[in-house]
Scaffold this motif. Structure first.
Motif, PDB file in Angstrom:
ATOM      1  N   LEU A   1      -2.127   1.919  12.910  1.00  0.00           N
ATOM      2  CA  LEU A   1      -1.797   3.134  12.160  1.00  0.00           C
ATOM      3  C   LEU A   1      -2.310   4.384  12.866  1.00  0.00           C
ATOM      4  O   LEU A   1      -1.619   5.415  12.905  1.00  0.00           O
ATOM      5  N   ASP A   2      -3.521   4.326  13.419  1.00  0.00           N
ATOM      6  CA  ASP A   2      -4.058   5.486  14.135  1.00  0.00           C
ATOM      7  C   ASP A   2      -3.216   5.800  15.376  1.00  0.00           C
ATOM      8  O   ASP A   2      -2.966   6.974  15.689  1.00  0.00           O
ATOM      9  N   LEU A   3      -2.797   4.748  16.069  1.00  0.00           N
ATOM     10  CA  LEU A   3      -1.928   4.954  17.234  1.00  0.00           C
ATOM     11  C   LEU A   3      -0.585   5.529  16.804  1.00  0.00           C
ATOM     12  O   LEU A   3      -0.038   6.428  17.461  1.00  0.00           O
ATOM     13  N   ARG A   4      -0.031   5.022  15.695  1.00  0.00           N
ATOM     14  CA  ARG A   4       1.249   5.519  15.209  1.00  0.00           C
ATOM     15  C   ARG A   4       1.152   6.985  14.794  1.00  0.00           C
ATOM     16  O   ARG A   4       2.003   7.807  15.167  1.00  0.00           O
ATOM     17  N   ASP A   5       0.113   7.309  14.038  1.00  0.00           N
ATOM     18  CA  ASP A   5      -0.048   8.696  13.595  1.00  0.00           C
ATOM     19  C   ASP A   5      -0.205   9.631  14.790  1.00  0.00           C
ATOM     20  O   ASP A   5       0.332  10.750  14.800  1.00  0.00           O
ATOM     21  N   HIS A   6      -0.942   9.178  15.785  1.00  0.00           N
ATOM     22  CA  HIS A   6      -1.120   9.989  17.000  1.00  0.00           C
ATOM     23  C   HIS A   6       0.210  10.155  17.735  1.00  0.00           C
ATOM     24  O   HIS A   6       0.540  11.260  18.208  1.00  0.00           O
ATOM     25  N   ALA A   7       0.982   9.077  17.824  1.00  0.00           N
ATOM     26  CA  ALA A   7       2.286   9.153  18.506  1.00  0.00           C
ATOM     27  C   ALA A   7       3.213  10.134  17.798  1.00  0.00           C
ATOM     28  O   ALA A   7       3.896  10.944  18.449  1.00  0.00           O
TER      29      ALA A   7
ATOM     30  N   HIS B   1      -1.335   3.729   3.471  1.00  0.00           N
ATOM     31  CA  HIS B   1      -0.798   4.876   2.745  1.00  0.00           C
ATOM     32  C   HIS B   1      -0.338   4.400   1.369  1.00  0.00           C
ATOM     33  O   HIS B   1       0.833   4.136   1.136  1.00  0.00           O
ATOM     34  N   THR B   2      -1.283   4.297   0.447  1.00  0.00           N
ATOM     35  CA  THR B   2      -0.986   3.681  -0.854  1.00  0.00           C
ATOM     36  C   THR B   2      -0.070   4.552  -1.707  1.00  0.00           C
ATOM     37  O   THR B   2       0.731   4.028  -2.486  1.00  0.00           O
ATOM     38  N   ARG B   3      -0.170   5.875  -1.593  1.00  0.00           N
ATOM     39  CA  ARG B   3       0.694   6.731  -2.400  1.00  0.00           C
ATOM     40  C   ARG B   3       2.160   6.504  -2.036  1.00  0.00           C
ATOM     41  O   ARG B   3       3.027   6.419  -2.918  1.00  0.00           O
ATOM     42  N   ALA B   4       2.434   6.405  -0.749  1.00  0.00           N
ATOM     43  CA  ALA B   4       3.809   6.148  -0.313  1.00  0.00           C
ATOM     44  C   ALA B   4       4.294   4.795  -0.826  1.00  0.00           C
ATOM     45  O   ALA B   4       5.474   4.631  -1.174  1.00  0.00           O
ATOM     46  N   ALA B   5       3.390   3.815  -0.885  1.00  0.00           N
ATOM     47  CA  ALA B   5       3.771   2.491  -1.386  1.00  0.00           C
ATOM     48  C   ALA B   5       4.190   2.568  -2.849  1.00  0.00           C
ATOM     49  O   ALA B   5       5.173   1.929  -3.267  1.00  0.00           O
TER      50      ALA B   5
ATOM     51  N   LEU C   1       5.328   0.977  21.114  1.00  0.00           N
ATOM     52  CA  LEU C   1       5.627   2.013  20.132  1.00  0.00           C
ATOM     53  C   LEU C   1       6.444   1.443  18.978  1.00  0.00           C
ATOM     54  O   LEU C   1       6.287   1.874  17.827  1.00  0.00           O
ATOM     55  N   LEU C   2       7.286   0.462  19.274  1.00  0.00           N
ATOM     56  CA  LEU C   2       8.037  -0.210  18.210  1.00  0.00           C
ATOM     57  C   LEU C   2       7.086  -0.957  17.280  1.00  0.00           C
ATOM     58  O   LEU C   2       7.270  -0.961  16.057  1.00  0.00           O
ATOM     59  N   ASP C   3       6.057  -1.578  17.835  1.00  0.00           N
ATOM     60  CA  ASP C   3       5.021  -2.224  17.017  1.00  0.00           C
ATOM     61  C   ASP C   3       4.436  -1.235  16.010  1.00  0.00           C
ATOM     62  O   ASP C   3       4.239  -1.555  14.838  1.00  0.00           O
ATOM     63  N   MET C   4       4.134  -0.041  16.501  1.00  0.00           N
ATOM     64  CA  MET C   4       3.505   0.955  15.636  1.00  0.00           C
ATOM     65  C   MET C   4       4.420   1.356  14.486  1.00  0.00           C
ATOM     66  O   MET C   4       3.983   1.483  13.336  1.00  0.00           O
ATOM     67  N   GLY C   5       5.686   1.546  14.774  1.00  0.00           N
ATOM     68  CA  GLY C   5       6.621   1.930  13.728  1.00  0.00           C
ATOM     69  C   GLY C   5       6.937   0.812  12.765  1.00  0.00           C
ATOM     70  O   GLY C   5       7.360   1.058  11.631  1.00  0.00           O
ATOM     71  N   THR C   6       6.716  -0.425  13.200  1.00  0.00           N
ATOM     72  CA  THR C   6       7.086  -1.576  12.381  1.00  0.00           C
ATOM     73  C   THR C   6       6.010  -1.954  11.372  1.00  0.00           C
ATOM     74  O   THR C   6       6.295  -2.646  10.393  1.00  0.00           O
ATOM     75  N   CYS C   7       4.773  -1.514  11.588  1.00  0.00           N
ATOM     76  CA  CYS C   7       3.666  -1.946  10.725  1.00  0.00           C
ATOM     77  C   CYS C   7       3.976  -1.676   9.256  1.00  0.00           C
ATOM     78  O   CYS C   7       4.332  -0.564   8.870  1.00  0.00           O
ATOM     79  N   THR C   8       3.814  -2.711   8.429  1.00  0.00           N
ATOM     80  CA  THR C   8       4.089  -2.601   6.996  1.00  0.00           C
ATOM     81  C   THR C   8       2.869  -2.147   6.204  1.00  0.00           C
ATOM     82  O   THR C   8       2.970  -1.941   4.994  1.00  0.00           O
ATOM     83  N   GLU C   9       1.722  -2.038   6.863  1.00  0.00           N
ATOM     84  CA  GLU C   9       0.457  -1.664   6.219  1.00  0.00           C
ATOM     85  C   GLU C   9       0.043  -2.666   5.141  1.00  0.00           C
ATOM     86  O   GLU C   9      -0.666  -2.326   4.197  1.00  0.00           O
ATOM     87  N   CYS C  10       0.471  -3.914   5.293  1.00  0.00           N
ATOM     88  CA  CYS C  10       0.155  -4.936   4.284  1.00  0.00           C
ATOM     89  C   CYS C  10      -1.324  -5.327   4.318  1.00  0.00           C
ATOM     90  O   CYS C  10      -1.872  -5.806   3.329  1.00  0.00           O
TER      91      CYS C  10
END
Length: 766
Positions: free
Chosen positions: A322-328, A151-155, A290-299
């Protein structure tokens, strides 16, 4: 004074209420997953280890700093915000008193200097991030950009917010200086410079600017707090927790066993209708998943190192998370609804999201495409690179388990391998009676254990399926046996009593077949009671050492390169020294020996002792080594998408113009050998280029005697009758060996020429 106090406190209360509500929602979502009592128990049992991991990985930024330029920028920003907590305290104090200073230290010039130093450091960090993001933008570099899919815009918004935090801080401090209320007389060099710029405006205007920028500072900090909990920068709050509750194995460790409702699944009692079999829905993930998904920095570090992604396949470890996080997040209202009536009243979009299959094609509206799932080689590069300890492989293999055990949906070509494992005990279906054929090709006796091993036998040589049955790998097996015989080592083999360790079954997702094979081997090994097991296959080595303990099989296990390096070091194996011509050799690190078990040094030590060998390293080596493409049961699946991974690896090797490519794994031997043969056929590699095991490289440097060990392994050496049995050193831990002279320091910065530090093998400043 009352106005600024009121405005500042109202901003704070509103922002904290919004952020707090979001955090409570996130907590509820996380705990809608499966329990993970083993994570909590591990934290309670190992407080010292957890303090160390927080100090090194969170505070020390160890993994981030492995990429020098972006790591230094992130460290400067992170450490800057830790220090700037003091300035936030000062800002809130200034709401109540213009002359506020932190009690005790609030007038120390050193504190003012440190605050400004780190403020400037944060500015330098965000400038660096800006340059990196522009140079590596997906628009410019496409698939080669590690930010593709992020999500580059958010960055960019967050970078802007960080800039505003520092800008408002320096502006209000500069105005304080010109108003005569700044607590530091000296030291705050950046604030003083800003004050110098504002000085011509006069004290009256600066008094107004002080209030304006003070409130702006608080507003920006509070807005940033809200943005953090609604964006990828949630990792600021979650990363310490994710590191705290990570599995923290030595190296990458074993795959976790299958669990249902927090308990290890017992296949004899499990019910597919009530128990969780792998990961079939987002709520089947544990709260740690689920914590893994929320922790991803998208680096995108994982993406940049993934061999599947590098060769044009759809798998990006980052995108999986990211796909798992967005789905969650999209399914969350359904998961958090308290009743069926409440679920029925949800918007159609939420109900449609809840109905999506976790694994499915685009036509099926699946969250994760099957081609993504089955492209993974389990090499571990993603886990090795992740700075916040996300466990990508656990999640990928968890989804595979559900697909295989419940859906019976997996690549059709792997069905034969699984059937052979069940019926014959090896992936090729050749049967137990063929496992000892290689012994008859040697000119010395090898004891085949039947029951308990004789007390004078020091080692049980675990040959493995490939080592016993695959023609190229059999040459390695004979070379190892010849070298052990030469050194006077007393060893035995299991012969027909040996069966597949179950690694291919477990990595493809068939935990049932793995459990069946593992229990059979554990029963055999317990009866044999070996002192030490030496395995030639890293997959066998990893499975017996790290995964059999889950089923009660605890053994001391070493890899053949560790034992051979030790024997060379002890003088029990001495290369002849008569070299026909110098030989340029590049070594390929097997993933399951290197990243999975931290054995990098021993194979290189062996090569060091072979006369005439000029060792050259490929760019991607050691902890950043590149996969051969066989792991994760990919050895038995067709590679139909993108460039073949083994071809990519051989292209890298050929750039060095080697005479020989060495490795220490039968899977790698086969995969790299196939790629070299294809290159020879197309005229892109010289006909004399060979791929051999390190043991073959060593055995052909020994003084010849009469026993053939394969045309490319030379002749067998004279046995040293005086040499006693080699000891197992101090490698008491059956996990990743770190003792003895063979691999005394197997970490990323140990070893021989070519071992680098810093950005070794990684993208420079990427």
């Amino acid at each position: 004074m009352v106005l600024r106090m009121t405005v500042g406190l109202v901003l704070t209360v509103v922002a904290l209420a919004i952020a707090g509500r979001r955090m409570w929602w996130l907590k509820r979502l996380a705990f809608s997953g499966q329990p993970a009592p083993e994570r909590v128990a591990a934290v309670r049992e190992h407080p010292g280890r957890d303090i160390e991991s927080q100090a090194t990985e969170v505070i020390g930024q160890r993994k981030l700093l492995q990429w020098t330029v972006p790591g230094a920028a992130h460290a400067a920003t992170f450490w800057g915000f830790l220090v700037l907590i003091l300035t936030i305290i000062e800002a809130y104090g200034d709401l109540f008193s213009r002359t506020f200073a932190i009690p005790g230290i609030g007038h120390w010039a050193a504190i003012g200097f440190i605050e400004d130093l780190f403020a400037v450091g944060v500015l330098a960090g965000i400038v660096t991030f800006t340059v990196i993001r522009i140079r590596n933008s997906p628009e410019r570099r496409g698939r080669a950009s590690r930010f593709l899919g992020s999500h580059t815009r958010a960055a960019w918004i967050v970078l802007g917010m960080i800039f505003l935090v520092i800008a408002t801080l320096l502006l209000y401090r500069g105005a304080q200086i010109d108003s005569g209320v700044f607590p530091y007389k000296h030291g705050a060099f950046a604030s003083q410079e800003v004050g110098h710029w504002l000085h011509p405006l006069g004290s009256g205007v600066n008094s107004v600017l002080e209030v304006v920028f003070l409130l702006a500072q608080i507003a920006v900090v509070m807005a940033f707090a809200v943005i953090v909990v609604y964006s990828k920068h949630l990792h600021i709050a979650l990363a310490p927790l994710n590191v705290l509750y990570g599995r923290k194995p030595d190296a990458l460790g074993a795959l976790p066993p299958m669990r249902s409702n927090g308990k290890v699944l017992d296949f004899e009692e499990a019910d597919p209708d009530t128990d969780v079999f792998g990961l079939g829905k987002i709520e089947d993930f544990s709260w740690k998943g689920l914590l893994d998904m929320g922790t991803c920095t998208e680096c995108g570090r994982c993406q940049s190192q993934c061999p599947a992604w590098a060769t044009g396949k759809p798998l990006s470890p980052k995108q999986v998370i990211l796909d798992l996080r967005d789905h969650a997040f999209a399914k969350a209202p359904y998961l958090l609804a308290s009743s069926d009536e409440e679920r029925e009243a949800l918007p159609d979009a939420v109900k449609a999201e809840a109905a999506r299959p976790l694994v499915g094609t685009k036509e099926d509206n699946g969250v994760i495409d099957p081609d993504v799932l089955w492209s993974c080689t389990n090499c571990g590069a993603c886990v090795e690179e992740c700075p916040v300890d996300i466990e990508h492989i656990d999640h990928i293999d968890g989804m595979r388990r559900h697909q295989v055990l419940i859906e019976s949906a997996f690549p059709v070509e792997a069905a034969g391998m699984l059937k052979n494992l069940e019926n014959k005990g090896d992936p090729w279906g050749m049967g137990a009676n063929r496992r000892g054929d290689w012994i008859g090709e040697l000119d010395f006796e090898i004891p085949v254990a039947d029951g308990k091993i004789d007390p004078d036998i020091e080692y049980l040589f675990w040959v493995g399926c490939a080592g016993a049955l695959e023609d190229r790998a059999k040459k390695t097996t004979k070379a190892i046996a010849t070298l052990l015989h030469t050194a006077g080592v007393k060893f035995a083999v299991l012969g027909p009593a040996e069966t597949c360790t179950g690694d291919p079954a477990r990595r493809i997702g068939n935990e049932f077949v793995f459990s069946m094979l593992a229990q059979q081997n554990i029963e055999t090994l317990n009866e044999a009671a070996p002192k030490t097991i030496v395995a030639s296959c890293p997959h066998c080595f990893n499975t017996i050492a790290n995964e059999y303990p889950q089923l009660g099989g605890n053994y001391e296990v070493i890899h053949h390169t560790q034992l051979l390096a030790r024997l060379v070091e002890q003088g029990k194996l001495t290369p002849d020294g008569k070299v026909a011509a110098p030989e340029k050799v590049t070594y390929h690190d097997p993933c399951f020996l290197g990243r999975q078990n931290k054995v990098y040094t021993a194979p290189r030590q062996i090569m060091e002792h072979v006369p005439g060998v000029e060792a050259v390293e490929m760019h991607r080596c050691k902890e950043r080594g590149f996969c051969c493409g066989a792991g994760g049961a990919r050895m038995w699946m067709e590679e139909r998408i993108g460039k073949r991974i083994n071809t990519e690896r051989i292209d890298e090797a050929l750039a060095l113009s080697p005479d020989t490519i060495s490795t220490a794994c039968p899977y790698c031997l086969v995969m790299l050998g196939d790629a070299v043969n294809a290159k020879k056929a197309s005229g892109d590699a010289k006909d004399t280029l060979e791929v051999i095991d390190v043991a073959q490289l060593l055995v052909r440097s020994m003084a010849p005697v009469g026993a053939a060990v394969g045309t490319d392994a030379g002749s067998a050496p004279v046995a040293d009758a005086a040499a006693g049995p080699a000891t197992a050193g101090t490698d008491a831990n059956p996990g990743p060996p770190a003792a003895g002279t063979a691999d005394a320091n197997p970490g990323p910065a140990a070893g021989t020429a070519g071992e680098g530090t810093g950005d070794q093998g990684g993208p420079a400043g990427g």
